[in-house]
Design an enzyme around this catalytic site. Structure first.
Site, PDB file in Angstrom:
ATOM      1  N   LYS A 118       0.808  -1.219   0.000  1.00  0.00           N
ATOM      2  CA  LYS A 118       0.000   0.000   0.000  1.00  0.00           C
ATOM      3  C   LYS A 118       0.844   1.272   0.000  1.00  0.00           C
ATOM      4  CE  LYS A 118      -4.368  -1.905   1.491  1.00  0.00           C
ATOM      5  NZ  LYS A 118      -4.085  -3.341   1.712  1.00  0.00           N
TER       6      LYS A 118
HETATM    7  C1  LIG Z   1      -4.781  -4.381   1.230  1.00  0.00           C
HETATM    8  C2  LIG Z   1      -4.113  -5.691   1.169  1.00  0.00           C
HETATM    9  C3  LIG Z   1      -4.549  -6.697   0.293  1.00  0.00           C
HETATM   10  C4  LIG Z   1      -5.775  -6.542  -0.569  1.00  0.00           C
HETATM   11  O1  LIG Z   1      -5.593  -5.583  -1.548  1.00  0.00           O
HETATM   12  P1  LIG Z   1      -6.852  -5.020  -2.370  1.00  0.00           P
HETATM   13  O2  LIG Z   1      -6.271  -4.045  -3.299  1.00  0.00           O
HETATM   14  O3  LIG Z   1      -7.762  -4.409  -1.365  1.00  0.00           O
HETATM   15  O4  LIG Z   1      -7.466  -6.172  -3.036  1.00  0.00           O
HETATM   16  C5  LIG Z   1      -3.828  -7.877   0.226  1.00  0.00           C
HETATM   17  N1  LIG Z   1      -2.744  -8.075   1.001  1.00  0.00           N
HETATM   18  C6  LIG Z   1      -2.300  -7.147   1.866  1.00  0.00           C
HETATM   19  C7  LIG Z   1      -1.120  -7.442   2.705  1.00  0.00           C
HETATM   20  C8  LIG Z   1      -2.960  -5.918   1.978  1.00  0.00           C
HETATM   21  O5  LIG Z   1      -2.513  -4.987   2.833  1.00  0.00           O
END
Ligand SMILES: *Cc1c(COP(=O)(O)O)cnc(C)c1O
Length: 458
Positions: free
Chosen positions: A109
């Site tokens: 993220k």
């Molecule tokens: C947010 C997240 C996801 C999911 O991602 P999306 O874009 O919401 O599908 C998967 N793995 C981790 C570690 C995350 O932080």
């Protein structure tokens, strides 16, 4: 390039507007008016992630920023990564792990949120304004948002976290930040309670100063998607000689998958996108049974994917299945989740050209982690492991699969204690979390108390 809503009643918006607005006025999600094309030969010739990002980001920002302004943001925005080229790649025979967790909060993220924060700040500077970031988090979004915004004085971040299934590391990443513009609010309630409070605050806006922005950092913000599109082209740059690209992506809110789909629409050759979920299987039920209906959230060992609806999914329905018919899209999503979504079966079959899905429970996730650890000494995080199951299965059919590794395993220490696996190399950012003091402001799920606190600190 301008943007419009999937529900058709908010259009002709420039990049800065949709950046600051987040959700469209009609409740829909913003989409680019067309898909820009990327020159693959140019991508192949680039020698770093940043050079590739410079080919992608300006395609979306030109309505608000000059090419040079965007380039200078791209060159300086991603910071505190513990990998020289931001992304690592671990290659097994026919599976490659794309390590997206080398940023300061040890999850992918950071890519989207650092880019969004840099553009937030750019707009605030040019308009001489301030902003409040308000978000709810069940895992990694909150820490990435806080980290990305903390160095910008014009932005104050208030992040609500539930007393729920988040790991202690995830909580400490938010509660141990020492910055006067960051507030971690622990809510006695569930993630849904937190989200409801955030939604109400976005409707009321009664705590803002005159001219102040209220910014959304959840995964529907298009700028987060832009940051993520870049690494799919990076994967192509690094791995195209292995043949057709197939991606297996651990999924919650569908942001990462939609970024992959976007890259495909922009010219990236992709054979298959495998949508991998844990027991929260709304997306798997859609792709395997044409049933998109909301159910209760189940707690799993991959908590960042514990969701009941996938907020970015509306974009795929709109673009792929409905051929951008916004009135049909509005009819579906204005009435969702009260009315589940089931497509006409001929339309639903369009998925077959590109998508498949898999659902992996906690036991199989643990087994996957154990198997790769024993055969290769490599430790998959639980989210990555969910996606790895399908990739290793299909790679036996001589397909090359790229698994998106979305978090560092050290964020979820309990899982590895139970498996007797010791994590030896901790990212610097996680290494001293337990020595720091926690600053958490605890509240019941009561709007007035929380807003009072935000007003006092605004
Ligand atoms: C947010 C997240 C996801 C999911 O991602 P999306 O874009 O919401 O599908 C998967 N793995 C981790 C570690 C995350 O932080």
């Amino acid at each position: 390039m301008l943007f419009h809503s999937t529900r058709g009643k908010d259009s002709n918006k420039d990049f800065a507007s949709i950046l600051m607005q987040g959700l469209a006025d009609d409740g829909g999600l913003f989409m680019p008016d067309s898909w820009p094309r990327v020159d693959l030969d140019e991508i192949k010739s680039k020698t770093s992630f940043i050079e590739i990002a410079k080919c992608i980001v300006p395609l979306f920002t030109s309505s608000s920023f000059s090419f040079d302004e965007t380039i200078s943001i791209v060159e300086s925005t991603w910071h505190d990564f513990e990998h020289q080229d931001l992304i690592g790649i671990k290659e097994f025979d026919s599976v490659s792990i794309l390590e997206l967790f080398h940023g300061p909060t040890a999850a992918f993220k950071d890519f989207g949120l650092q880019l969004a924060a840099a553009f937030f700040n750019k707009v605030l500077e040019s308009e001489n304004k301030t902003a409040i970031v308000l978000g709810a988090t069940s895992g990694d979004t909150g820490s990435a948002a806080i980290d990305a915004c903390k160095s910008y004085d014009r932005i104050k971040s208030f992040i609500m976290l539930p007393n729920g299934n988040m790991s202690e590391v995830q909580r400490r990443q938010m509660s141990t930040i020492k910055a006067s513009n960051v507030f971690a609010l622990r809510i006695n309630g569930t993630f849904d309670d937190c989200q409801d409070l955030v939604k109400l605050a976005f409707r009321k806006r009664d705590f803002l100063n005159t001219g102040q922005y209220l910014l959304a950092v959840n995964s529907i913000n298009w700028t987060r998607i832009i940051g993520q599109i870049c690494y799919y082209f990076y994967a192509y740059n690094q791995l195209h000689q292995k043949g057709d690209l197939n991606f297996s992506i651990p999924t919650g809110n569908f942001g990462n998958v939609f970024a992959c789909y976007s890259a495909h629409k922009m010219g990236l050759p992709i054979n298959q996108i495998s949508v991998a979920v844990n027991n929260n299987d709304i997306l798997h039920r859609f792709f395997s049974e044409n049933d998109y209906s909301k159910q209760l959230v189940h707690e799993t060992i991959s908590p960042s994917m514990d969701i009941s609806v996938a907020s970015n999914f509306e974009r795929l329905i709109y673009d792929l299945f409905l051929d951008r018919d916004s009135s049909q899209c509005a009819a579906m999503f204005d009435n969702f989740p009260a009315n589940p979504i089931e497509l006409d079966s001929k339309i639903w079959k369009k998925k077959d050209n590109l998508f498949s899905s898999s659902k992996v429970n906690d036991l199989d996730t643990r087994n996957m982690i154990q198997a790769i650890y024993q055969s290769n000494g490599y430790i998959l995080d639980p989210h990555t492991a969910v996606a790895a199951v399908e990739a290793f299965k299909k790679s036996y059919q001589r397909n090359h699969y790229v698994v998106l590794s979305t978090a560092h395993p050290a964020k979820f220490p309990k899982v590895y204690q139970e498996l007797n696996i010791e994590i030896n190399s901790l990212p610097v950012s996680l290494s001293n979390l337990y020595e720091k003091d926690e600053h958490l402001y605890t509240f019941d799920a009561d709007y007035n108390q929380i807003i009072n606190f935000i007003s006092l600190n605004n």
